[in-house]
Structures are given as C-alpha cells and as structure tokens.
Design a protein around this motif. Sequence first.
Motif, PDB file in Angstrom:
ATOM      1  N   LEU A   1     -11.724  -0.883  -8.901  1.00  0.00           N
ATOM      2  CA  LEU A   1     -10.277  -0.759  -9.092  1.00  0.00           C
ATOM      3  C   LEU A   1      -9.825  -1.557 -10.318  1.00  0.00           C
ATOM      4  O   LEU A   1     -10.560  -2.390 -10.837  1.00  0.00           O
TER       5      LEU A   1
ATOM      6  N   CYS B   1      -6.457  -3.186 -10.413  1.00  0.00           N
ATOM      7  CA  CYS B   1      -5.130  -3.519  -9.893  1.00  0.00           C
ATOM      8  C   CYS B   1      -4.351  -4.293 -10.958  1.00  0.00           C
ATOM      9  O   CYS B   1      -4.875  -5.230 -11.554  1.00  0.00           O
ATOM     10  N   ARG B   2      -3.101  -3.926 -11.104  1.00  0.00           N
ATOM     11  CA  ARG B   2      -2.297  -4.548 -12.169  1.00  0.00           C
ATOM     12  C   ARG B   2      -2.080  -6.032 -11.963  1.00  0.00           C
ATOM     13  O   ARG B   2      -1.907  -6.775 -12.903  1.00  0.00           O
ATOM     14  N   TRP B   3      -2.042  -6.440 -10.699  1.00  0.00           N
ATOM     15  CA  TRP B   3      -1.735  -7.826 -10.375  1.00  0.00           C
ATOM     16  C   TRP B   3      -3.005  -8.691 -10.236  1.00  0.00           C
ATOM     17  O   TRP B   3      -2.922  -9.861  -9.930  1.00  0.00           O
ATOM     18  N   CYS B   4      -4.141  -8.056 -10.466  1.00  0.00           N
ATOM     19  CA  CYS B   4      -5.421  -8.727 -10.195  1.00  0.00           C
ATOM     20  C   CYS B   4      -5.409 -10.157 -10.769  1.00  0.00           C
ATOM     21  O   CYS B   4      -5.107 -10.377 -11.942  1.00  0.00           O
TER      22      CYS B   4
ATOM     23  N   GLN C   1     -13.441  -7.730 -13.272  1.00  0.00           N
ATOM     24  CA  GLN C   1     -13.368  -6.271 -13.179  1.00  0.00           C
ATOM     25  C   GLN C   1     -14.551  -5.559 -13.836  1.00  0.00           C
ATOM     26  O   GLN C   1     -15.142  -4.656 -13.271  1.00  0.00           O
TER      27      GLN C   1
ATOM     28  N   LYS D   1      -3.971  -1.822   0.459  1.00  0.00           N
ATOM     29  CA  LYS D   1      -2.897  -2.186  -0.466  1.00  0.00           C
ATOM     30  C   LYS D   1      -1.684  -1.276  -0.336  1.00  0.00           C
ATOM     31  O   LYS D   1      -0.557  -1.688  -0.567  1.00  0.00           O
TER      32      LYS D   1
ATOM     33  N   HIS E   1      -0.966   4.380  -4.876  1.00  0.00           N
ATOM     34  CA  HIS E   1      -2.183   3.566  -4.907  1.00  0.00           C
ATOM     35  C   HIS E   1      -2.921   3.819  -6.214  1.00  0.00           C
ATOM     36  O   HIS E   1      -3.349   2.901  -6.904  1.00  0.00           O
TER      37      HIS E   1
ATOM     38  N   TYR F   1      -1.197   2.305  -9.366  1.00  0.00           N
ATOM     39  CA  TYR F   1      -1.243   0.849  -9.575  1.00  0.00           C
ATOM     40  C   TYR F   1      -2.649   0.263  -9.585  1.00  0.00           C
ATOM     41  O   TYR F   1      -2.854  -0.871 -10.016  1.00  0.00           O
ATOM     42  N   THR F   2      -3.619   1.006  -9.039  1.00  0.00           N
ATOM     43  CA  THR F   2      -4.971   0.420  -8.959  1.00  0.00           C
ATOM     44  C   THR F   2      -6.012   1.262  -9.683  1.00  0.00           C
ATOM     45  O   THR F   2      -7.154   0.827  -9.839  1.00  0.00           O
TER      46      THR F   2
ATOM     47  N   ASN G   1      -6.577   6.181  -2.335  1.00  0.00           N
ATOM     48  CA  ASN G   1      -6.986   5.304  -1.237  1.00  0.00           C
ATOM     49  C   ASN G   1      -7.707   5.978  -0.080  1.00  0.00           C
ATOM     50  O   ASN G   1      -8.045   5.329   0.901  1.00  0.00           O
TER      51      ASN G   1
ATOM     52  N   TYR H   1       1.973 -12.297  -3.596  1.00  0.00           N
ATOM     53  CA  TYR H   1       1.605 -12.228  -5.016  1.00  0.00           C
ATOM     54  C   TYR H   1       1.759 -13.592  -5.656  1.00  0.00           C
ATOM     55  O   TYR H   1       2.680 -14.340  -5.360  1.00  0.00           O
TER      56      TYR H   1
END
Lengths: 264, 843
Positions: A36, A38-41, A47, A146, A153, A156-157, A161, A217
């Motif tokens: 994935l 994810c934007r907030w990772c 990654q 998530k 899903h 953003y990732t 899903n 977050y």
Amino acid sequence: MEEYLKTKGRIFDIQRYSIHDGNGIRTIVFLKGCVLRCRWCCNPESQEYRIQTMMVQGKTKTIGEDVTVEEVMATVQKDRPYYRRTGGGLTLSGGESLCQPEFATALLRAAQERGISTAMESMGCAKWEVIEGLLPYLDQYLLDIKHMNPAKHKEYTGKSNELMLENAKKIAASGMTELSIRVPVIPGFNDTPEEIRAIAEYTGRLEHIKRMHLLPYHRLGQDKYAGLGREYLMGDVEPPTNEKMEQLLQIAEQTSGVECQIGG
Amino acid sequence: MGLYTYDSTDIPKTDRIPKLVENLYAKMPEIESARAKLITESYKQTENEPMIIRRAKAFQHILENIPIVIRDGELIVGSTTIAPRGCQTYPEFSYEWLEAEFDTVETRTADPFYISEQTKRDLKEADAYWKGKTTSELATAYMEPETLTAMEHNMFTPGNYFYNGVGHVTVKYWEVLDIGFAGIKAKAEERLAKIGLADGEYQKKSRFLQAVIISCDAVVTYARRYAALALEESEKCADSRRKMELLQIAQNCVNVPEKGAASFYEACQSFWFVQQLLQIESSGHSISPGRFDQYMYPYYKKDLDNGKLTREFAQELMDCIWVKLNDLNKCRDAASAEGFAGYSLFQNLIVGGQNSEGIDVTNDLSFMCIQSSMHVFLPQPSLSIRVWNGSPHELLIKAAELTRTGIGLPAYYNDEVIIPSLLSRGLTIEDARDYNIIGCVEPQKAGKTEGWHDAAFFNMCRPLELVFHNGRDKGVQVGPQTGEVEDMKTFEEFYRAYKIQMDYAIKLLVNADNAIDMAHAERCPLPFLSSMVDDCMKSGKTVQEGGAVYNFTGPQGFGVANMADSLYAVKTLVYDEKKLTMKELKQALVTNYGKGLNEEDIAAMTAEVANDMKAEGKQVGANEITAILKSVVAAVESPEVKAEGDRVLAMIENVPKFGNDIPEVDAFARDVAYTYTKPLLQYHNPRGGQFQAGLYPVSANVPLGAQTGATPDGRLAYQPVADGVSPSAGKDVHGPTAAANSVSKLDHGIASNGTLFNQKFHPSALSGRRGLENFVGLIQSYFDQKGSHMQFNVVSRETLLDAQEHPEQYKHLVVRVAGYSALFTSLSKSLQDDIIRRTEQGF
C-alpha cells in the motif's frame, strides 16, 4: 543450525521496548516493503523494498539491511527477561510483513520455538495461502482495517480493500490466532461516525475477535518525507481531538459489541 | 504468602492536608539564629567539662529555650523554626561559609534562604566564639598536605561531613514507641549503677550514660513545653473543633515521648519528636525513618481492632507527618547546595519487603504510606519500596501509580541483591533481611549501624585527566608520576596508569574521611542519637566513637559510564584500530575539542608555560605573560584546532557506548567500576569499620562535572558527568530495556553502599492498567538480572521547558534528581538542563 534460521530478509529497524503493539514489552522488527501507499503513512521509508537513503537530522542514513533470521533473533532474545515478566515478545511490523512471507514465517517460527510469544501488525494484503502458512506460529494478529468503501480505500492507499476484508474473515474463522482489528483514524479519510460505524459493524461480525483499536492520526513521520525528498500529502491536517476520539470510541463499542480502546 | 492480610483500598484526603501544604510553602525559607545563640551560651558555661556532657547540656539548653510554635491546623506538633521550612545553624561544625555567603544566600539559584539583618548580627556574634573549635577545623588539622592538595584540585569532595553533622542513620524508633525516654533513661541509670567507680572505663562510660540521662530529660521537657503551648492555645481558641484538637495534642505531649505510646496517635507524635530532635542535635541530613510501616503497625492494628481508630483518621495523621517531614530544612554552603539541590533532607522511608525471618510483611500501612505521598505530593519523605520475588503484585502496582504522577517517588530496591550484599559485609542474615535505606540509596540495618553513607563524592574522571598529564593538574603534581601518556605502548599500560592514579586518589580520600571521622568523635559526639543505637549504651560509647554494632564508611563514586566509554574509546581508536595517536587525543582533550576553555583553564595553561620558561632560566615579565596568554588563546581557538576537534569527536561518536546492551562494552564497564569499588574495601575507619563503595552522585555530577575537563568519551569540558550507574545522557539509544540490561551487567553487590539507576519516562509509557503492568514488569526484569535500585522521572520534556520559562507557575513541580525528589524550580539552571537532556524513553 536449522536451515530455516538462515532465511534472509530485509528489515529497516528493530525497536525494543515497544509497549503499544501487542501484549507486554515487545521488540518490533520492521520489515521493508509494502503493497500500500497510505497517504498518512508514518513510516514512508518502509514502503519501497529497495535499500534507499534518507536524511536524518542532517545526516545521510541507509534504510534497509539484509539479515538472517538468526541475526534478528540474537537481538530479540536480549529482552527475554522482560517478555517473561510481561507476556511480551516479538512483533513483526513494516511495511507489510506478508511481502516477505518466507522470512516473516521463519521469524515467527524461530520466536515461537524459543518460547517467545509472537505478534504481527499487518493489513492482511496477501494471498490466503501465505497467511495460512504463518498462522501456526502467530499468537496475536493485529490486523488493519482502514475503510469499508473499496473506492475510497483505493484512492487513499493505492489498493482496493476486498482481499484484505476477505482475509480478515478467514483469519477470524481459523481461530488459530488472537485477532485484534486496528483502525488508524485519519481526518478527512475515515473519521466520520458513519465510516467508523461501518468498520465496527464488520468487526462485530467476525468470529473470535479480541479487541478493536482506534489509533489516532499523528504527524511524527512528517520529517521523514522531507528526508526522502518526498512531499507530505497530509499537509497540515491536525490530529483528531481527544473529544472526537472518545466519540468514535463510543460508536465503535456500541456497534461492534467487542472491547474497544484508543491507542495500541 | 506474606505475614499479614491487608486492606489496600484508597483512602481520600481530608481538607486539612492541602491547607497545611499551602501554609508551608507560602514564603521563602528563612534562616533563624536561636539554636546558634543557645548552643554558644551553653558552651561558654561548660568549658571545663567532658565533651559528651557539654553536648548533652547544650542540647538541654536548646530544648528548654528554643522558641516553639504550633502551626495552624496541625495534628502532629514540633517545629524547629518559627518560620515554616526555616532552618537553624550549627556553628560547632562550621560557620565561616555562611558568614561569607550572608549577602548571596537569598539570591543564589540553588536552595535560596532569606536571612534578616538582625539574624546576621546574631549569628556573627555567636560565631565569634567558635573560631578554632569546629569539627571542620579539627578535621583539617588531621589531614595530610597531599590530601588537602587533592581536595583543592577537585579529585574528591568530602564536603558533606566536613562542614556538617553526619546524620545518615535510622535509630530504634520502635524502642521509643515501646518504652519512651523514661524507659531509656531507666536503662541508662541501671547501667550507671552497675559500673564501679574504679573501673578503667568508668569515666568514659559514666559520663556518656549521664549525657544520655540529661538528653532524655531534655526531650521530655521539650514535649511538655508543647503540651503547655497547646493548652494555652486551646483556651484562646474559639473554634470548638480545633479546641478539642489542641487539647488532644496537649494530652499527647504529656504522655509521649516520655512514656511508651498508648495509641496510634501517640505513636505518631512520639515518632515525630524523635525525627525532629535528632536534627536539632546533629545538623545531619538523611536521618531516615526507615521501616515506618513495620514499627508503627502494632499501634495501628491494636487501635483499629479495638475500634479506637478509623483508617481515615490514621491516614490523616500519616499525611500530617508527611507534611512535617517537609517542614525540616537545612541551609548548605552554595557549592554543596548545588550538589544536594532541592531543599532535600533525604529522609528515606521504606515500605514492603521481608522481615528478619524472610517473610513478606506488607501491611495496610505499606499502602497508606504510598497514599500519603499521593495526598501530600511533596519531596519528603524520600519514599522507597522494597521489591523481591515475594512482593504482593498489588503493592507494586500501587507504587507504579505513584510513579505515574511524576513526583519521582518511590525509588525501587531489590532485596535479592541487597540482602546478599549486606551479608558479605558481615551483617547477620536476620539483620540483612531487615534492612532499610538511608538517604538516597544506601542500605543498612536500622538501630545498629553508623554507616557514614555519604562520605564523599569521588569523581572517577579526574584520575584519567591526571594520566594524560603525568599526574599533574594545573601545574601541580597532584597524583603519582605515571609517565608521559604518549609513551604508553599498550592499552594495558595505559589502563594500569589509570588504576595507579585511582588507587592513589582513593587512599587520599580515605585519609580525608578518617580525619573528619576523628573530628566528629572528639568534638561532636551525640548522646541523644547514641541512646537509640545499639550497642552504645552497653559499650558506653557514642556512635561517633564506634559504639554502633556495624560501622562503615561509604564514599560514592560517579562517572562509571564516562570512564567506561572513555577507556573503551582509547582502547579502540588509539590501540586496536590505531586511527588516532595518543598525541592527537591529548591535544583534542587539552583544547576541549576546539570548543573553548574557561578563564581559569586558560590562566593555568599560561602559568604553566611561564613556569616552564622560568625553569629554563628565561626572564618572564608582564610583556612575556601577555604574549603567552595570546598564544594560548590562539592555540585553543584556531580554526585548525576546531576542525581537528570535530574530526576526533566524529571518530569517538562511532565507538560503541555503554548503555546499549553490547556485551563487550558492558563487560568493560563492569571492570572499570571495579577500579573504584575494589580498592576501597581494603581500608578501615577509626570506628573499626570497613570502607565500602557506593555508585551514585546525588546531584553532584553537575557541579563536579563543571570542574572536569574534556574526557575521551567525547564529553566536553565542564559538562555534567554521567549520573550514578546510568549511561551517559543521550548515549543510550536503544531504549530502557537495553539500558537496563547494560547497567545490570555492573557488579551491584560489591557496591554495597548502593547504586543508582535513573530512567526517565514520558507519562504515556505508564498509561492505563497495561502501562502500569509493563512498568512493573520492567523493574522486575531489571531486578531479575541483579540490578539493585531503580528510580524514574515521569514528566514531559515540554513541561520541564515550560517550567524553566515560567517557574512561578510550577512552584510545586517535583522531579526526581539522582536519589531524591526535589522541587524543579529550586534547582540550578544547569541541573534543570541536565534533567531535560536525559534521554526521554518510552514514547
């Protein structure tokens, strides 16, 4: 030495004294590579599978190292007295550990055979055969869900899903591991009551669920993006307030019917 | 399974307690002169009498005349000063420093005290009598010239007992509770009657026993004065509830401490008089209540069973005692105030653990003591908890709840290390199991020990500095000539030179301590204290003269982590990998890695060059001196020197450090600690006891670090030295378990005067029941690996920074500083910085 202990894999960190990821005092091994984006990772250096460099406090740091199971276990074993007193042990995290199935399985097996309890943080984003193969060695599965909406899903990732949700059901049904569902609460992505309720409903229908976690977050990973020469897409999104988290917790509890908590 | 069943439920705080605390902290503490005036009056009248009698009569004169006060709302009475948290002075130990600091004591950063002009005049008048009569002057006369030189050059500082009383004792509180001072007096009279006038020891024994009798009477008189005052105030009191309280106080003070305590309330009052009056007699700190939960328990249990006492009232009385423990205070000289910062008297009170038979004796009071610290939320008492494999889990969780508040209490002690350690020093198994802690971390058996636990600070970094200069410091030969460091061919040779410097400095330290020990025995024997320590009454000797059953001297070393890292860096870079020559390293150290030197060091370097020139027969006038000075400044601050300093520092940074669970480095640190702990064991004190090492710095690692040059571990000159057995600040980068594993590799058993391991946590590490469980597990795991002591700061970095910025808003912020809890805002800026800098773990 048994052959499987020589299995090689790629990690980017080992973090001792972790107390928010599984029972007791634990050592987390971070495996490199993720399916994935994810934007907030908060671990963007996790990654990519390739070994890369990142600027950390003005210095260049190499991210990623190829190690054997035996080498990792030498560090993991150092905190055995703490595991014994607190019921802690080894936690695999990432990235997505399932991207290195043979290595992940061997690590879990090595720990378990040495009497060290095992846990894994994972999205469950892999073929069922892969997951099935490591379940016999896994005491706790900390599974991310998530979002329930496949399109959102994916937006953003980077991935839809369906596979993960399907795997969640199978892991639960297997009864082979203690399953907890973990939901990162990301403002603008999944922090409405409806979205959390939907995840909680799904969680409530799973079998043998131990607990549901709402993880607020945070921005602790922000500097790493700059260090990798990447843009931080979350901008100045603020972490959810305590009041907001409490409200979502209530919804999660009422909807899922399982024990819920804020934080790991 | 323990001996007692217990009730661990929380008991709420009464309204009285916050009011008592508020009154106590309303003003800056003040210095009073009553004691100094009274002791001087008494001494003037007893000049031709035996010293022990003079001491007793002075004690009596003080207790008959010192002003007394009952503070608003108090249930337990007895105050040493009229002003809350005030202090008296003790000119018989030393006085010059206070006169020299009259005008700065109020404005200094660490532990300021208000002093009025009238008090200054009174003290000056009294002090005039003491010239040539103090313990510190006699101690100096007993010291060898090389010892004084070593002290001048900051190799070690025995300042504590050099300038003050010793304290550092736990007396037989239980005997006073049981038979009162009437009972102790009767024992003394009985012994006195049995000695024959013509016995060889008659003079010595009889005068000591007479001094005990005078002291017992003096204490009773003092309590009666309080009874009268309470009665007087009750008559004037309009509030009927308070009136009844005052009448009860009056009754208590008639009964105790003269007689044995008939109730828990009386036991509390009796305890308090002992605790307070020990300090009036001796000026010492670390007079430690010890196992309060054990000796108070019979009175609690009996009253509770008879329905005469509620748990709530018992808790309130204990809370009142906790407040009173913060009412006692002590003014130290400016330098010592930095070393013991935080207005702390280190009155260590310990709960839980085993009895003399090895059975766990946790009881209701063990929990209620922890509760009192939660209620009162002040630095005193220094609350400690004994932990062993049989400790009730609930007690550990309750203790962890207190830790979580951020007060820095309790400190945790490991029975499984301390008991065998005490056995190795000759205690019986029964006495070893019944240990308590004195002051910061020092274990001993109460009522039988004169441990001299805080005998000196020994800076392990300084002997290494001498190795680099062939035993010279600022141009003076302070240590033995171990050869030019550049000529040392192997690491073994280098390490041997360090050990030679260590051995020599340790020998001088012993010389200093024993000189001071002699001075206390001759000039300040303490009959009141000695009446409550075995076997003084039997032997007819005070504790100062060796009357206690167990005698030790325990000076504390610090800088283990710096020396382990330094020696390991030298071994690795200079000898194993040969990346750096000894000459380069020496140059980097002398120039403080190019980071600048203070004026004192620049001046010393200039003087050294000038002396060398003179030795060569050259003329050195003012012009030459100016030229040398310029060249010295240029030499230590040139861009080349700075660049070279950075190059060397970068190399050192990559050498593995203690505190990261690296077996080779940890084994090395263990050996380095032995360079201090082992040589000490061969020495004895004038009381017939052995020296034993502690490894803890109180807070002296900051001021004494300021007198220490750069060290090969990359520590810059004047920076703090590592605290206790903890890794150097910021060098342990693998979290608390790795740090604890490393520290546990040291030999804690041989450091039988205690070791100190500090860890700092963010509150999130202890959140929820799970946080508490993991926290307790962490302590137990460290103890499983034979660690001896652990203590914690739980407070966020942001909070501390904000408190530095706005001290007025953080008047009550307590942090744990190396062995005790202190008010953060009362600490010096540099110590505050040190606390902030410590690696924050667990986030």
